[in-house]
Design a protein around this motif. Sequence first.
Motif, PDB file in Angstrom:
ATOM      1  N   ARG A  72       0.786  -1.190  -0.096  1.00  0.00           N
ATOM      2  CA  ARG A  72      -0.127  -0.062  -0.026  1.00  0.00           C
ATOM      3  C   ARG A  72       0.876   1.319   0.003  1.00  0.00           C
ATOM      4  O   ARG A  72       2.030   1.096   0.577  1.00  0.00           O
ATOM      5  N   LEU A  73       0.244   2.081  -0.324  1.00  0.00           N
ATOM      6  CA  LEU A  73       0.918   3.630  -0.347  1.00  0.00           C
ATOM      7  C   LEU A  73       1.006   4.042   1.043  1.00  0.00           C
ATOM      8  O   LEU A  73      -0.345   3.953   1.811  1.00  0.00           O
ATOM      9  N   VAL A  74       2.199   4.433   1.554  1.00  0.00           N
ATOM     10  CA  VAL A  74       2.108   5.152   2.951  1.00  0.00           C
ATOM     11  C   VAL A  74       2.477   6.627   3.040  1.00  0.00           C
ATOM     12  O   VAL A  74       2.276   7.032   4.278  1.00  0.00           O
ATOM     13  N   TRP A  75       3.032   7.156   1.923  1.00  0.00           N
ATOM     14  CA  TRP A  75       3.373   8.209   2.158  1.00  0.00           C
ATOM     15  C   TRP A  75       3.730   9.178   0.803  1.00  0.00           C
ATOM     16  O   TRP A  75       3.946   8.289  -0.335  1.00  0.00           O
ATOM     17  N   ARG A  76       3.712  10.534   0.679  1.00  0.00           N
ATOM     18  CA  ARG A  76       3.748  11.278  -0.762  1.00  0.00           C
ATOM     19  C   ARG A  76       4.703  12.260   0.038  1.00  0.00           C
ATOM     20  O   ARG A  76       4.608  13.148   0.892  1.00  0.00           O
ATOM     21  N   SER A  77       5.581  12.655  -1.069  1.00  0.00           N
ATOM     22  CA  SER A  77       6.787  13.757  -0.654  1.00  0.00           C
ATOM     23  C   SER A  77       6.958  14.445  -2.055  1.00  0.00           C
ATOM     24  O   SER A  77       6.742  14.075  -3.083  1.00  0.00           O
ATOM     25  N   VAL A  78       7.594  15.607  -2.122  1.00  0.00           N
ATOM     26  CA  VAL A  78       8.102  16.308  -3.042  1.00  0.00           C
ATOM     27  C   VAL A  78       9.598  16.492  -2.792  1.00  0.00           C
ATOM     28  O   VAL A  78      10.030  17.163  -1.796  1.00  0.00           O
ATOM     29  N   THR A  79      10.600  16.151  -3.718  1.00  0.00           N
ATOM     30  CA  THR A  79      12.030  16.438  -3.541  1.00  0.00           C
ATOM     31  C   THR A  79      12.286  17.755  -3.665  1.00  0.00           C
ATOM     32  O   THR A  79      11.504  18.723  -4.211  1.00  0.00           O
ATOM     33  N   LEU A  85       7.073  12.170  -5.120  1.00  0.00           N
ATOM     34  CA  LEU A  85       7.357  10.700  -4.492  1.00  0.00           C
ATOM     35  C   LEU A  85       6.505   9.870  -3.802  1.00  0.00           C
ATOM     36  O   LEU A  85       5.795  10.553  -3.200  1.00  0.00           O
ATOM     37  N   ALA A  86       6.069   8.841  -4.542  1.00  0.00           N
ATOM     38  CA  ALA A  86       5.050   7.785  -3.948  1.00  0.00           C
ATOM     39  C   ALA A  86       5.802   6.784  -3.181  1.00  0.00           C
ATOM     40  O   ALA A  86       6.541   5.790  -3.738  1.00  0.00           O
ATOM     41  N   TRP A  87       5.702   6.949  -1.822  1.00  0.00           N
ATOM     42  CA  TRP A  87       6.361   5.732  -1.030  1.00  0.00           C
ATOM     43  C   TRP A  87       5.437   4.608  -0.536  1.00  0.00           C
ATOM     44  O   TRP A  87       4.517   4.604  -0.153  1.00  0.00           O
ATOM     45  N   GLU A 137       2.814  10.124  10.801  1.00  0.00           N
ATOM     46  CA  GLU A 137       2.104  10.726   9.676  1.00  0.00           C
ATOM     47  C   GLU A 137       2.124   9.377   8.686  1.00  0.00           C
ATOM     48  O   GLU A 137       1.432   9.474   7.832  1.00  0.00           O
ATOM     49  N   VAL A 138       3.151   8.533   8.819  1.00  0.00           N
ATOM     50  CA  VAL A 138       3.287   7.212   7.993  1.00  0.00           C
ATOM     51  C   VAL A 138       2.668   6.117   8.970  1.00  0.00           C
ATOM     52  O   VAL A 138       3.092   5.837  10.179  1.00  0.00           O
ATOM     53  N   GLU A 139       1.604   5.231   8.448  1.00  0.00           N
ATOM     54  CA  GLU A 139       1.236   4.272   9.192  1.00  0.00           C
ATOM     55  C   GLU A 139       1.734   2.868   8.874  1.00  0.00           C
ATOM     56  O   GLU A 139       1.845   2.567   7.781  1.00  0.00           O
ATOM     57  N   LEU A 140       2.466   2.392  10.020  1.00  0.00           N
ATOM     58  CA  LEU A 140       2.988   1.125   9.820  1.00  0.00           C
ATOM     59  C   LEU A 140       2.346   0.212  10.849  1.00  0.00           C
ATOM     60  O   LEU A 140       1.601   0.739  11.712  1.00  0.00           O
ATOM     61  N   ASP A 141       2.657  -1.275  10.716  1.00  0.00           N
ATOM     62  CA  ASP A 141       2.139  -1.959  11.397  1.00  0.00           C
ATOM     63  C   ASP A 141       2.859  -2.340  12.507  1.00  0.00           C
ATOM     64  O   ASP A 141       2.443  -3.229  13.394  1.00  0.00           O
ATOM     65  N   PHE A 142       3.914  -1.628  13.028  1.00  0.00           N
ATOM     66  CA  PHE A 142       4.645  -1.860  13.975  1.00  0.00           C
ATOM     67  C   PHE A 142       5.618  -0.549  14.377  1.00  0.00           C
ATOM     68  O   PHE A 142       5.527   0.422  13.692  1.00  0.00           O
ATOM     69  N   ALA A 143       6.035  -0.700  15.338  1.00  0.00           N
ATOM     70  CA  ALA A 143       6.870   0.577  15.973  1.00  0.00           C
ATOM     71  C   ALA A 143       8.372   0.641  15.342  1.00  0.00           C
ATOM     72  O   ALA A 143       9.095  -0.670  14.964  1.00  0.00           O
TER      73      ALA A 143
END
Length: 144
Positions: A72-79, A85-87, A137-143
């Motif tokens: 799944r997509l977890v984050w977007r940013s711009v360099t 960027l699609a993370w 801001e980024v959702e992961l399933d673990f710390a």
Amino acid sequence: MSHFKQRIGKKRGVVGVIFRDEKLLIIRRSLTVTAPGKLCLPGGTIEKGETEEFALVREMQEELTIDVSPVRLVWRSVTPWGTTLAWWLAHLDADVTPVPNPDEVSEYRWMNSDDICAAREMLPSLPEFIQAVRAREVELDFAF
């Protein structure tokens, strides 16, 4: 009209967010590519007509000779240079060992967030990503 062309002309990239034992797959760019020797997550340009998922799979195969499954997509940013960027979180089978393509990647490492924060010579998007993870801001399933 020029505003429209400028918006369409911006580059898009995809980044592979790949974990193993709660460590992140980090690459060091080869000396023959843009930003030589910098640490970053694997990824690259999304070519015309490609989906983010397809580009992710292609780039992981090109850079590290690995087959990943987009999760799944977890984050977007711009360099700083304007690339969007699609993370993408991606799954890599536990028994697969990356084999760097020396034309693009000089080495890879599995690093935790503290190792990444202590490292030098990285692309600016990497510490920004770690900050976003720590700020939830980024959702992961673990710390991480």
